[in-house]
Design an enzyme around this catalytic site. Sequence first.
Site, PDB file in Angstrom:
ATOM      1  N   GLU A 168       0.811  -1.222   0.000  1.00  0.00           N
ATOM      2  CA  GLU A 168       0.000   0.000   0.000  1.00  0.00           C
ATOM      3  C   GLU A 168       0.844   1.271   0.000  1.00  0.00           C
ATOM      4  O   GLU A 168       0.469   2.277   0.603  1.00  0.00           O
ATOM      5  CB  GLU A 168      -0.974  -0.002   1.178  1.00  0.00           C
ATOM      6  N   GLU A 269      -5.447  -9.035   0.932  1.00  0.00           N
ATOM      7  CA  GLU A 269      -6.350  -8.809   2.066  1.00  0.00           C
ATOM      8  C   GLU A 269      -7.780  -8.832   1.531  1.00  0.00           C
ATOM      9  O   GLU A 269      -8.040  -8.299   0.461  1.00  0.00           O
ATOM     10  CB  GLU A 269      -6.104  -7.442   2.738  1.00  0.00           C
TER      11      GLU A 269
END
Length: 455
Positions: A168, A269
């Site tokens: 990220e 995720e």
Amino acid sequence: MRSRSFFLASALAAFTGLAAATPTPTDPEPPSKRASLPIVTASGNAFWQGNTRFYVRGVDYQPGGSSLAADPLADTTVCQRDIAEFKKLGINTIRVYIIDNSANHDTCMNALADAGIYVIIDANNPLYSINRLDPGPSYNAVYLQSVFATIDEFIKYDNTLAFFSGNEVINDNVNSTLSARYVKATTRDMRQYIGNRGYRKVPVGYSAADVSQNRMQLAQYMNCGTDDERSDFFAFNDYSWCNTDFVTSGWDQKVKNFTDYGLPIFLSEYGCISNGRDFGEIAALMSKQMTGVYSGGLMYEYALEENKFGIAEIASVDSPTVKELPEFSKFAKVLSANPAPTGDGGAASTTHSVACPTKDASWLVDSTLLPAIPESAKNYMKEGAGSGPGLKGDGSQNAGGTSTGDAAPGSGTVTGTPSSSKNAGGATFTGPADKAPLIVAGLVFVLTLTGSLLL
């Protein structure tokens, strides 16, 4: 005669001991005997365990969260407590976000292998990472030394499934897209380091944020250019399935968007909690609607933290007991009810690149060139990274030794061979053979002296 024989035996033993001396402190010791699982490889747009298609069916694992900055695989009490829970879930993979590359991981990695569980390792940690809004200074030799040391520590375990070169780093701040060049350069460097050190080819890729405005551009960017610059896989986080279905969640469009992407894809995720948790994602991921494009995913997350995504409550990181929340058994049941499909699942047999994205309002990268590896980091490719700084080092964000320009395409191609020999476990070390001339000369001297004494 006894005294002379004793002298001869002692002298020979001394030089034999020299020949068998342990490597110098700067070289890793050969690994101890390890538990083993079949190695997982990336081929076409899927992962394979030998000739069997491999699907990621696991959980994200970081008890204590990122604020604790602790390595759960370096604490044998913690990992063995949780491995017992992983067995109940029936998972085959965990992802660990924070690793201490100065610690030994034999016990936990062996226990995971015994349980049939693979590990995906984030090569960055809070001290050694790319700064998304000021990436140039943070891409430096000190940073890469830590990244490479993490590779050295985990490449020797057969159940190391993959490495993440970043997590990220690019998010919904459009200026963060400019850091993509440095993340991709790190990916290139990691893959080259693995090749130049003579290691097995553990896949390297990136874990993208759940950001719709740049997810596809980032995916294209990580799979464009020369072969040395491209990732081995692409993963992204997705929380859009909230007790809905394949179409309402938009997953049908994501399958369409990534069809013929050319690399393995999985969810790093998943697990929306805004409307309850039925884990319907698993049934979709294991269905023919998705297996031709996706290779499973990791549910976020195992341990309950302040964000309330966990399925197991732990009073403290080192607590001996675990409280299984209702979602724990629900997740286990859904996994059991949706086993990995047999056959190839519609996987593509070959990989291929895609076109690089063009600059627009959501994607600010306007060059296909990547930063050159910092000059002072090049020696790691030949000599190895040495000891890792762990989680208590000085950090790397402004450590100096940065890149001084762009690299030509193909600069990350594997070249040469490591200066050290390899043992069967995959670790490299400078063995006693380096002392051979000294040892031979010493033995000649001893035998000559001993012959005189025996006369």
